[in-house]
Design a protein around this motif. Structure first.
Motif, PDB file in Angstrom:
ATOM      1  N   LEU A   1      25.975 142.590  60.784  1.00 38.04           N
ATOM      2  CA  LEU A   1      24.980 141.529  60.643  1.00 38.04           C
ATOM      3  C   LEU A   1      25.527 140.143  60.944  1.00 38.04           C
ATOM      4  O   LEU A   1      24.911 139.357  61.692  1.00 38.04           O
ATOM      5  CB  LEU A   1      24.387 141.554  59.230  1.00 38.04           C
ATOM      6  N   VAL A   2      26.675 139.810  60.388  1.00 37.53           N
ATOM      7  CA  VAL A   2      27.210 138.458  60.560  1.00 37.53           C
ATOM      8  C   VAL A   2      27.592 138.203  62.006  1.00 37.53           C
ATOM      9  O   VAL A   2      27.223 137.181  62.602  1.00 37.53           O
ATOM     10  CB  VAL A   2      28.414 138.221  59.632  1.00 37.53           C
ATOM     11  N   SER A   3      28.330 139.145  62.609  1.00 31.63           N
ATOM     12  CA  SER A   3      28.763 138.930  63.998  1.00 31.63           C
ATOM     13  C   SER A   3      27.567 138.870  64.941  1.00 31.63           C
ATOM     14  O   SER A   3      27.551 138.081  65.888  1.00 31.63           O
ATOM     15  CB  SER A   3      29.725 140.046  64.428  1.00 31.63           C
ATOM     16  N   ALA A   4      26.535 139.666  64.671  1.00 37.00           N
ATOM     17  CA  ALA A   4      25.342 139.627  65.515  1.00 37.00           C
ATOM     18  C   ALA A   4      24.613 138.291  65.371  1.00 37.00           C
ATOM     19  O   ALA A   4      24.146 137.712  66.368  1.00 37.00           O
ATOM     20  CB  ALA A   4      24.411 140.775  65.143  1.00 37.00           C
ATOM     21  N   THR A   5      24.517 137.788  64.155  1.00 34.39           N
ATOM     22  CA  THR A   5      23.872 136.495  63.943  1.00 34.39           C
ATOM     23  C   THR A   5      24.647 135.385  64.636  1.00 34.39           C
ATOM     24  O   THR A   5      24.059 134.504  65.288  1.00 34.39           O
ATOM     25  CB  THR A   5      23.764 136.188  62.438  1.00 34.39           C
ATOM     26  N   LYS A   6      25.959 135.417  64.517  1.00 31.92           N
ATOM     27  CA  LYS A   6      26.788 134.398  65.180  1.00 31.92           C
ATOM     28  C   LYS A   6      26.644 134.483  66.697  1.00 31.92           C
ATOM     29  O   LYS A   6      26.589 133.470  67.393  1.00 31.92           O
ATOM     30  CB  LYS A   6      28.255 134.586  64.773  1.00 31.92           C
TER      31      LYS A   6
END
Length: 345
Positions: free
Chosen positions: A226-231
Motif C-alpha cells: 500500500l505505501v509504496s503504491a501510494t508513493k
C-alpha cells in the motif's frame, strides 16, 4: 411483526426471522413501516458479541432504513402518516448544549439505532420524530432499497471529508476499503469536492467498479504494498487525506502513506482497535489524526439533497429478502460485496 434477530452470539447461523411484538410510538415518536434496511459491519460485531458491545438478547439490529410513517405518537408535528422517510440512526437527548448547537453526535447520551436499541431489520421500527427525513419530490424516483443504503455511510463520510478533513480541490484522497459502504461514499464525496482519488481494495473487480464511481487511480493491496503504491502514484509525496476505517491492519501504513501536513480521518476499526503508532511520523511530518462518528442530524438533509440532484448515488451490491438474513451476514463477512447489502422487507 416479523423481524430478523439473534438470541445468542455466534456465527451467521444464529440469525433467525421470527414474530415479535410490534413497537408502538410514545410521545414525540413515530412508527415506521420499514420497506428496506441496509446492513453495516456493526451488525456483524453485535452478532459476534464483542465485549465492548453489550446488547440485551434477543436483539434486532439495523440502523439504516427507508419506509413510510405508519403511526404518530402524541405531540408529533411536521410528519404525517404515509410520509415516505429515511431514518437517521443517531439517537440523542435533543436538549443539551451539543444537541442545541447542531453538534448532536457529540451528545453525552448519544446512541445508535440498532446498536443500543432494537433496530430496523423488521417490519416496523419506532424512532423519535427528529430522526426521520422526508424523501423530497426530487428523490421520489429512487427505490426504497437505494435510499436505505444512504444514511450511515454517507453522513459518516460527509463529516469525515467535508467537516473534519476539509478536503480541497486538487488534493489527493486515499480511500481504503474502497468496495465498502464507507469506501463507495468516500470516492464520490471526494470527487464532488474536486479531489483526486486513489482507491485501494482487495480485488480487481472492486477496483474496476471504483473507477466507475470516479476513482482516478487504484491500488490492489493484495498484489502491491500500500505505501509504496501510494508513493508511486503521488511522486513520493503521499496522500493529502487518508480515509481510514479498517484499523489495526492498515493504520500504521496509512500514517506512512500520508503526505507532510496531511490528515488521516478514521471512523472505524473493522480489523482491530489496537494499532501501533510511530509518533515520529506524526509530529515530524505535521500529521493530523481525526476521529469521526456519524454526523449531526442536519447532515442527512444535505446528503439526500445531493443524491436527489444526481451528484451522489447509493451503491447497492445486492437486495435480499428478510428471510435470507443469514446469507446477507455471510456475504458481508466474506467481503465479497461492492457497496451495500439491503434487505427488502
Amino acid at each position: 411483526m416479523r423481524a430478523a434477530l439473534f438470541r445468542q452470539h455466534g456465527g451467521p447461523e444464529v440469525m433467525e426471522v421470527t414474530e415479535i411484538p410490534t413497537p408502538t410510538p410514545g410521545p414525540g415518536e413515530v412508527q415506521i413501516r420499514v420497506k428496506a434496511a441496509a446492513l453495516n459491519h456493526i451488525d456483524l460485531w453485535l452478532r459476534r458479541g464483542l465485549p465492548s458491545l453489550k446488547v440485551e438478547l434477543p436483539h434486532v439490529s439495523g440502523g439504516d432504513a427507508c419506509g413510510t410513517v405508519s403511526a404518530l405518537g402524541a405531540g408529533v408535528r411536521g410528519v404525517s402518516e404515509g410520509d415516505r422517510v429515511v431514518i437517521n440512526p443517531g439517537l440523542t437527548c435533543g436538549r443539551c448544549r451539543e444537541c442545541l448547537g447542531g453538534r448532536d453526535n457529540l451528545c453525552a447520551e448519544f446512541r445508535m439505532l440498532g446498536e443500543h436499541t432494537d433496530g430496523a431489520e423488521g417490519e416496523y421500527v419506532v424512532v423519535p420524530a427528529a430522526n426521520v427525513v422526508k424523501v423530497p419530490p426530487a428523490a421520489a424516483h429512487l427505490a426504497d432499497t437505494d435510499l436505505a443504503a444512504v444514511p450511515i455511510t454517507f453522513i459518516t463520510v460527509w463529516q469525515m471529508l467535508v467537516e473534519k478533513a476539509r478536503v480541497r480541490p486538487g488534493e489527493t484522497v486515499l480511500v481504503l476499503g474502497a468496495g465498502s459502504g464507507v469506501g463507495v461514499a468516500a470516492i464520490q464525496i471526494a470527487k464532488l469536492f474536486g479531489a483526486r482519488v486513489i482507491a485501494a481494495a482487495s480485488t480487481p473487480r472492486k477496483l474496476d467498479l471504483a473507477r466507475t464511481l470516479g476513482a482516478d487511480d487504484t491500488i490492489d493491496y493484495v498484489a502491491e504494498e500500500l505505501v509504496s503504491a501510494t508513493k508511486r502514484l503521488t511522486e513520493r509525496r503521499g496522500a493529502d487525506v487518508v480515509v481510514e476505517h479498517t484499523g489495526a491492519a492498515t493504520f500504521p501504513k496509512s500514517v506512512v502513506a500520508c503526505a507532510r501536513g496531511g490528515r488521516i480521518v478514521t471512523c472505524g476499526a473493522t480489523e482491530g482497535y489496537e494499532a501501533p503508532l510511530n509518533l515520529r511520523h506524526v509530529f515530524w511530518r505535521h500529521l493530523s489524526i481525526l476521529g469521526s462518528t456519524l454526523a449531526p442530524k442536519s447532515c442527512l438533509f444535505e446528503v439526500i439533497d445531493r443524491i436527489a440532484a444526481g451528484q451522489l448515488r447509493p451503491v447497492v451490491d445486492r437486495v435480499l429478502p428478510l428471510d435470507d438474513i443469514q446469507s446477507a451476514h455471510r456475504a458481508l463477512e466474506a467481503r465479497e460485496t461492492f457497496g451495500k447489502i439491503v434487505l427488502a422487507i
